[in-house]
Design an enzyme around this catalytic site. Structure first.
Site, short mmCIF file in Angstrom:
data_model
loop_
_atom_site.label_atom_id
_atom_site.label_comp_id
_atom_site.label_asym_id
_atom_site.label_seq_id
_atom_site.Cartn_x
_atom_site.Cartn_y
_atom_site.Cartn_z
N ASP A 1 0.86 -1.18 0.00
CA ASP A 1 0.00 0.00 0.00
C ASP A 1 0.91 1.24 0.00
O ASP A 1 2.14 1.14 0.13
CB ASP A 1 -0.98 -0.02 1.19
CG ASP A 1 -2.21 0.85 0.92
OD1 ASP A 1 -2.17 1.70 0.01
OD2 ASP A 1 -3.22 0.71 1.63
C1 NOJ Z 1 -4.00 3.98 0.05
C2 NOJ Z 1 -5.19 3.07 0.22
O1 NOJ Z 1 -5.10 2.39 1.44
C3 NOJ Z 1 -5.32 2.04 -0.89
O2 NOJ Z 1 -6.54 1.38 -0.74
C4 NOJ Z 1 -5.23 2.69 -2.23
O3 NOJ Z 1 -5.36 1.72 -3.25
C5 NOJ Z 1 -3.90 3.41 -2.34
N1 NOJ Z 1 -3.81 4.43 -1.30
C6 NOJ Z 1 -3.70 4.04 -3.71
O4 NOJ Z 1 -4.53 5.11 -3.87
#
Ligand code: NOJ
Length: 754
Positions: free
Chosen positions: A300
């Site tokens: 993430d």
């Molecule tokens: C953080 C989020 O937790 C995740 O779900 C997302 O895909 C990413 N950012 C990218 O935007």
């Protein structure tokens, strides 16, 4: 501590999900174990091609394939990112959008870099790209896997036309705590429903052939147990047993893998002392060895760098090594793999083979997507212009949204409203809000395309109906200045439609709440309007269960609409006036008070289940039961259940069992019912939940019609993880429950014998 040895054990049965087969003669298609998405025709030669390419790559180029910087949407790329792409040091971009923009970027990698390896373009396409559909929690409320799959397919068609070939979806985190804002992004609290929804989305996004122009690589996230955040606070610590992990949090991921998901995302949280992003057990032992996934794992956002504040890495390089060695193949935004790991390989602290393994998985995804054949297949400006918001997509968005609406209360059949109603007062801060119905993560959905509840009602009523409108108050302020005007309008109306709840920023990422009340002065507002004595229909927009205790006692009709996307208002009007009969069912439990959280239907009995006696497991001030149970939702008709029958009262451990029930539409209008089947293993070697959903079926019944619904329970559906974490069916008594929600069921028993 998790004992690593137990993971080597072979499972006795395949997973609990998707194994129900309809009995012969039953009208619904059989749900069989899904085949993996069809392999690209190049499959046979793919491995050889990957090895040949790998052999030509420098260490830096390899690490470049594992690097994912973030762009700026449809805007020009930053110079530093262009330079990286030209050197072949970007494996994928996230947040670079549009046929033109992605083509330009792709050309830098393909035409200008030494090896010309195409890039992936990832984006959060969560519930639609330009045509915005209901948020995932609302989508799960339909209990309709075909509809969910279709929405994902349309999202894929639109997103791929805009150059996107990878979505960070489905979000398959089970959430049992409504304080957690990201409950809005998933399918709710149940592992079985969650697994069905996960697989449906993967199939919808990816389609049958990953190398088709309209195939969008899916990403099951957040691996794993992110929804178990303590106190519902986003990014917080998770401490769950391996049993709960396997029974509750992992099944939707496993279902996604079985549906052929091309990638997964590691979660931000730790589990019992090990951040997921550094968990070799999760990323390698479970995902690759046990489940046999060939998908790649992306971290993430900055989750690799976050291994330092987690306190398991003393430096960026150490964080990068931990993540890569765990099995996290791509580094979202931290830039650590690219900038810090080459030195580690040269210093022999990290094996180059570990890097190679990750690169292989990333290249495999690119081969499967057919990017080496045509790197620009997803960057076609003409297609982009043509596909957005096509009529059939918008029509489907409305139909899908209707199915997601949940009727929570309907005293004296206040709903549906009569189309000849003379005066309607439409009140509340969300009645004409064009942004909120898009919900969190609405991608390129635009407020200008949203039909608000007020507009939807205006579209619906006859010219004779007068609609009065006032906002009354803001969503989140302490001013009551607008109450008087709103009350004045209410007094002139035959019926009041009160549209209240949360805005689109109050759920989703970093949007946890410590209370579940209507924000601001909205509850006061509802009470003020209630004082007029007019019949009130409360329409809720929100991304999580709210505490509705006062409203449930005093407001005659309550309709849960979540965030339904661009057709929100039309779908709500369809339901309020009876053009659509509500059929949504709660995928999450609604508590009576925030203090009950986490709350879920599949709890354990404890040694002291609640009784009148003081020393039992309960609160002094609130019953244990929820305000609205999992699976609940009313209709404008009523369904009568009878004749619950089992094919045997004793079965052997390897036998299946047929369960049938008659369901009658006992009312005056046609309606859909979601027939739900739960089980309880009464006595086992480990404690079992009081109920577990094992099957459901959505049926349509005309007024007066009766259907016999039959389920075939396979041994796997009676199995659980025993003390040795082996899936087994144990002899003994089981209960079967069939009904309209998790609390209102008919019950039968049978015995499993050796
Ligand atoms: C953080 C989020 O937790 C995740 O779900 C997302 O895909 C990413 N950012 C990218 O935007």
């Amino acid at each position: 501590m998790i004992d690593m040895r137990i993971f080597q054990r072979i499972l006795v049965f395949s997973p609990a999900i998707l194994l129900i087969v309809a009995a012969p003669g039953f009208s619904q298609p059989a749900q069989t174990k899904p085949a993996r998405a069809e392999a690209h025709p190049l499959d046979a030669g793919m491995q050889a091609k990957i090895e040949a390419l790998l052999a030509r790559m420098t260490l830096e180029e390899k690490l470049g394939q594992l690097n994912q910087p973030s762009g700026s949407g449809r805007n020009e790329l930053k110079e530093e990112h262009k330079a990286l792409a030209r050197k072949g040091l970007v494996g994928s971009f996230l947040n670079v959008v549009g046929a033109e923009r992605t083509r330009q970027a792709q050309e830098m990698a393909v035409k200008e870099s030494r090896l010309g390896i195409p890039m992936l373009f990832g984006l959060d396409v969560i519930h639609g790209f330009r045509t915005t559909f209901p948020i995932p929690l609302a989508a799960a409320s339909t209990w309709d896997a075909d509809a969910v799959k279709r929405a994902a397919r349309i999202a894929a068609v639109e997103a791929t036309a805009a150059g996107i070939n990878w979505t960070f979806a489905p979000m398959v985190d089970i959430a049992r705590d409504p304080r957690w804002g990201r409950i809005a992004e998933g399918a709710g609290e149940d592992p079985y429903l969650g697994a069905i929804m996960a697989a449906a989305q993967v199939r919808g996004f990816q389609g049958k052939d990953l190398s088709a122009n309209e195939a969008l690589l899916a990403c099951a996230k957040h691996f794993a147990a992110y929804g178990g955040a303590e106190a519902g606070r986003d990014y917080n610590t998770v401490d769950v047993s391996e049993r709960t992990l396997r029974e509750i949090y992992l099944p939707p991921f496993k279902a996604a893998v079985e549906a052929g998901v091309g990638s997964l995302m590691s979660s931000f949280n730790e589990i019992g002392g090990v951040p997921s992003t550094a968990s070799r057990w999760l990323m390698t032992d479970v995902l690759r060895q046990e489940w046999n996934s060939d998908g790649f794992v992306v971290s993430d956002w900055t989750a690799i760098a976050e291994l330092q504040p987690h306190g398991v890495a003393a430096s960026r390089a150490e964080a990068g090594m931990l993540a890569l060695q765990a099995g996290v193949d791509m580094d979202m935004v931290s830039g650590i793999y690219l900038n810090d790991l080459a030195a580690m390989v040269r210093e022999k602290k990290l094996s180059e083979e570990t890097v190679n393994q990750a690169v292989r998985r990333v290249l495999l995804a690119k081969f499967k997507l057919g990017l080496f054949d045509n790197p620009y297949r997803h960057a076609d400006p003409a297609r982009e212009q043509a596909v957005f918001l096509q009529k059939q997509y918008v029509d489907f968005a409305r139909e899908f949204a209707q199915k997601a609406v949940i009727l929570l209360k309907n005293e004296n059949n206040l709903l549906p409203l009569n189309k000849n109603v003379k005066t309607l007062a439409v009140l509340g801060p969300l009645a004409d809000d064009k942004a909120s119905p898009l919900g969190p993560w609405h991608c390129e959905g635009r407020p200008e395309n949203v039909v608000t509840v007020l507009q939807g009602l205006r579209n619906k009523v006859s010219p004779q109906t007068k609609i009065l409108y006032a906002k009354g108050c803001a969503i989140d302020s302490d001013s009551t200045a607008g109450f008087a005007e709103a009350k004045r309008l209410a007094q002139q109306a035959d019926v009041v439609i009160l549209v209240v709840g949360e805005n689109e920023h109050m759920s989703g990422e970093a949007a946890s709440r410590s209370t579940l009340d209507l924000p601001g002065v909205q509850e006061q507002f509802v009470r003020a309007i209630h004082e007029t004595g007019k019949p009130i229909v409360m329409v809720l927009l929100n991304g999580r269960p709210l505490v509705l205790s006062w409203a449930t006692e005093h407001v005659p009709a309550i309709v849960e609409t979540w965030f339904l996307g661009i057709q929100h208002g039309n779908a709500v009007a369809d339901v309020l006036f009876g053009d659509a009969n509500p059929s949504g069912k709660l995928p999450v439990t609604f508590p009576r008070s925030v203090g009950q959280a986490p709350i879920y239907y599949n709890y354990k009995n404890t040694g002291r289940p609640v009784t009148e006696y003081k020393f039992t497991s309960k609160y002094l001030d609130v019953p244990n039961t929820p305000l609205y149970p999992f699976g609940y939702g009313l209709s404008y008709t009523t369904f009568a259940y009878s004749n619950l029958r089992l094919s045997a009262d004793k079965i052997k451990m390897n036998d299946s069992l047929r369960v049938s029930a008659e369901v009658k539409n006992a009312g005056k209008v046609k309606g859909d019912e979601v027939v739900q089947l739960y089980i309880q293993d009464e006595v086992a070697s480990v404690t079992r939940p009081v109920k577990e959903l094992k099957a459901f079926r959505r049926i349509t019944l005309n007024a007066g019609e009766t259907k016999t619904v039959e389920f075939v329970l396979q041994p796997e559906q009676l199995a659980f993880y025993n003390l040795a974490m082996k899936r087994v069916v144990e002899p003994g008594m089981f209960k079967i429950f069939v009904g309209t929600n998790s609390a209102e069921v008919s019950e039968a028993r049978f015995e499993v014998v050796e």
